[in-house]
Motif scaffolding. Structure first.
Motif, mmCIF file in Angstrom:
data_model
loop_
_atom_site.group_PDB
_atom_site.id
_atom_site.type_symbol
_atom_site.label_atom_id
_atom_site.label_comp_id
_atom_site.label_asym_id
_atom_site.label_seq_id
_atom_site.Cartn_x
_atom_site.Cartn_y
_atom_site.Cartn_z
ATOM 1 N N LEU A 84 0.810 -1.212 0.000
ATOM 2 C CA LEU A 84 0.000 0.000 0.000
ATOM 3 C C LEU A 84 0.843 1.260 0.000
ATOM 4 C CD1 LEU A 84 -2.766 -1.032 2.537
ATOM 5 C CD2 LEU A 84 -3.025 -0.780 0.076
ATOM 6 N N PHE A 85 2.032 1.192 0.564
ATOM 7 C CA PHE A 85 2.885 2.375 0.615
ATOM 8 C C PHE A 85 3.566 2.625 -0.718
ATOM 9 C CE2 PHE A 85 2.672 0.635 4.918
ATOM 10 C CZ PHE A 85 2.021 1.689 5.527
ATOM 11 N N GLY A 86 3.456 1.689 -1.651
ATOM 12 C CA GLY A 86 4.041 1.878 -2.965
ATOM 13 C C GLY A 86 3.193 2.741 -3.871
ATOM 14 N N GLY A 87 2.001 3.126 -3.416
ATOM 15 C CA GLY A 87 1.177 4.060 -4.165
ATOM 16 C C GLY A 87 0.194 3.430 -5.125
ATOM 17 N N ARG A 88 0.184 2.131 -5.247
ATOM 18 C CA ARG A 88 -0.727 1.514 -6.213
ATOM 19 C C ARG A 88 -1.771 0.643 -5.533
ATOM 20 N NH1 ARG A 88 1.201 1.844 -11.677
ATOM 21 N NH2 ARG A 88 -0.906 1.254 -12.175
ATOM 22 N N GLY A 89 -1.913 0.732 -4.204
ATOM 23 C CA GLY A 89 -2.938 -0.017 -3.496
ATOM 24 C C GLY A 89 -2.809 -1.509 -3.709
ATOM 25 N N ASP A 90 -3.927 -2.146 -3.958
ATOM 26 C CA ASP A 90 -3.954 -3.593 -4.130
ATOM 27 C C ASP A 90 -3.876 -4.005 -5.598
ATOM 28 O OD1 ASP A 90 -6.289 -3.753 -1.446
ATOM 29 O OD2 ASP A 90 -4.153 -4.192 -1.389
ATOM 30 N N LYS A 91 -3.415 -3.133 -6.437
ATOM 31 C CA LYS A 91 -3.318 -3.446 -7.865
ATOM 32 C C LYS A 91 -2.263 -4.519 -8.104
ATOM 33 C CE LYS A 91 -6.104 -0.190 -9.479
ATOM 34 N NZ LYS A 91 -7.220 -0.396 -10.381
ATOM 35 N N LEU A 92 -2.530 -5.330 -9.104
ATOM 36 C CA LEU A 92 -1.638 -6.425 -9.486
ATOM 37 C C LEU A 92 -1.023 -6.104 -10.847
ATOM 38 C CD1 LEU A 92 -4.038 -9.312 -8.473
ATOM 39 C CD2 LEU A 92 -2.070 -8.466 -7.177
ATOM 40 N N HIS A 93 0.202 -6.536 -11.025
ATOM 41 C CA HIS A 93 0.958 -6.227 -12.239
ATOM 42 C C HIS A 93 1.352 -7.516 -12.964
ATOM 43 C CE1 HIS A 93 1.867 -1.957 -11.084
ATOM 44 N NE2 HIS A 93 1.529 -2.462 -9.912
ATOM 45 N N PRO A 94 0.647 -7.884 -14.035
ATOM 46 C CA PRO A 94 1.097 -9.035 -14.817
ATOM 47 C C PRO A 94 2.327 -8.663 -15.641
ATOM 48 C CG PRO A 94 -1.120 -8.318 -15.488
ATOM 49 C CD PRO A 94 -0.589 -7.310 -14.542
ATOM 50 N N ALA A 95 3.253 -9.587 -15.739
ATOM 51 C CA ALA A 95 4.441 -9.389 -16.575
ATOM 52 C C ALA A 95 4.700 -10.682 -17.340
ATOM 53 C CB ALA A 95 5.642 -9.026 -15.708
ATOM 54 N N PRO A 96 5.092 -10.571 -18.605
ATOM 55 C CA PRO A 96 5.332 -11.775 -19.415
ATOM 56 C C PRO A 96 6.400 -12.675 -18.803
ATOM 57 C CG PRO A 96 5.296 -9.813 -20.794
ATOM 58 C CD PRO A 96 5.315 -9.342 -19.372
ATOM 59 N N ASP A 132 -7.030 -4.584 -10.890
ATOM 60 C CA ASP A 132 -7.665 -5.285 -9.784
ATOM 61 C C ASP A 132 -7.819 -6.742 -10.201
ATOM 62 O OD1 ASP A 132 -8.117 -2.925 -8.290
ATOM 63 O OD2 ASP A 132 -9.969 -2.538 -9.402
ATOM 64 N N ALA A 133 -7.996 -7.617 -9.233
ATOM 65 C CA ALA A 133 -8.191 -9.048 -9.541
ATOM 66 C C ALA A 133 -9.389 -9.249 -10.465
ATOM 67 C CB ALA A 133 -8.345 -9.843 -8.256
ATOM 68 N N ASP A 134 -10.469 -8.485 -10.262
ATOM 69 C CA ASP A 134 -11.652 -8.610 -11.116
ATOM 70 C C ASP A 134 -11.350 -8.232 -12.562
ATOM 71 O OD1 ASP A 134 -13.107 -9.407 -8.914
ATOM 72 O OD2 ASP A 134 -14.082 -7.452 -8.623
ATOM 73 N N GLN A 135 -10.509 -7.231 -12.750
ATOM 74 C CA GLN A 135 -10.139 -6.820 -14.105
ATOM 75 C C GLN A 135 -9.317 -7.912 -14.792
ATOM 76 O OE1 GLN A 135 -8.303 -3.143 -12.806
ATOM 77 N NE2 GLN A 135 -9.831 -1.960 -13.948
ATOM 78 N N LEU A 136 -8.433 -8.551 -14.040
ATOM 79 C CA LEU A 136 -7.624 -9.626 -14.626
ATOM 80 C C LEU A 136 -8.472 -10.820 -15.037
ATOM 81 C CD1 LEU A 136 -4.443 -9.622 -12.372
ATOM 82 C CD2 LEU A 136 -4.640 -8.863 -14.747
ATOM 83 N N ALA A 137 -9.609 -10.991 -14.372
ATOM 84 C CA ALA A 137 -10.492 -12.117 -14.674
ATOM 85 C C ALA A 137 -11.410 -11.832 -15.867
ATOM 86 C CB ALA A 137 -11.332 -12.456 -13.445
ATOM 87 N N SER A 138 -11.343 -10.633 -16.424
ATOM 88 C CA SER A 138 -12.224 -10.242 -17.519
ATOM 89 C C SER A 138 -11.434 -9.951 -18.785
ATOM 90 C CB SER A 138 -13.016 -8.993 -17.112
ATOM 91 O OG SER A 138 -13.727 -8.479 -18.213
ATOM 92 N N SER A 139 -11.904 -10.473 -19.903
ATOM 93 C CA SER A 139 -11.253 -10.183 -21.182
ATOM 94 C C SER A 139 -11.645 -8.801 -21.699
ATOM 95 C CB SER A 139 -11.609 -11.252 -22.211
ATOM 96 O OG SER A 139 -13.015 -11.261 -22.429
ATOM 97 N N ALA A 140 -12.628 -8.158 -21.087
ATOM 98 C CA ALA A 140 -13.092 -6.843 -21.542
ATOM 99 C C ALA A 140 -12.013 -5.771 -21.408
ATOM 100 C CB ALA A 140 -14.336 -6.424 -20.755
ATOM 101 N N TYR A 141 -11.059 -5.971 -20.516
ATOM 102 C CA TYR A 141 -10.020 -4.964 -20.299
ATOM 103 C C TYR A 141 -8.850 -5.086 -21.275
ATOM 104 C CZ TYR A 141 -12.488 -3.655 -16.112
ATOM 105 O OH TYR A 141 -13.444 -3.218 -15.246
ATOM 106 N N ALA A 142 -8.784 -6.141 -22.030
ATOM 107 C CA ALA A 142 -7.693 -6.377 -22.991
ATOM 108 C C ALA A 142 -6.335 -6.176 -22.323
ATOM 109 C CB ALA A 142 -7.839 -5.487 -24.219
#
Length: 124
Positions: free
Chosen positions: A56-68, A97-107
């Motif tokens: 949380l102190f990194g400024g991006r909250g609970d966001k997740l970062h996929p990387a190849p 967010d985890a919900d965004q990663l579970a959806s193909s709508a976000y590309a």
């Protein structure tokens, strides 16, 4: 669980990889592995989904970062993963967010691939 095959290959279960530390090429902590994503047809790992160092102190909250997957190597001596980028580069990468990663709508797959390809000078 980790094991070495008779052929010398190193194998690990997803639960072993989740929570593992990810380091930069200089040895600084980039984050931890939240989960892995693999291609269900080929069985190949496609992405490591990271939580950045600092939480949380990194400024991006609970966001997740996929990387190849191609951005990582495994250090068998230290049982750690090494990214070809640092913590600042991860924090600048697309985050979801985890919900965004579970959806193909976000590309998100295309966004992530574009980001890491550009960051690597055209080869991610």
């Amino acid at each position: 669980m980790r094991l070495k095959t008779a052929a010398g290959r190193s194998l690990a279960t997803p639960s072993t990889v989740e929570g593992a530390k990810v380091l930069s090429p200089r040895g600084d902590k980039v984050g931890t592995i939240h989960t892995i994503m693999f291609d269900e047809v080929s069985g190949a790992i496609a992405y490591l989904v990271l939580k950045p160092a600092g939480g949380l102190f990194g400024g991006r909250g609970d966001k997740l970062h996929p990387a190849p997957w191609s951005c990582f190597t495994f250090d068998p001596e230290r049982f750690e993963y090494v990214a070809d980028f640092d913590a600042d580069a991860l924090k600048a990468s697309p985050a979801y967010d985890a919900d965004q990663l579970a959806s193909s709508a976000y590309a998100w797959g295309e966004q992530v691939q574009r980001h890491f390809t550009a960051a690597a000078g055209g080869t991610a």
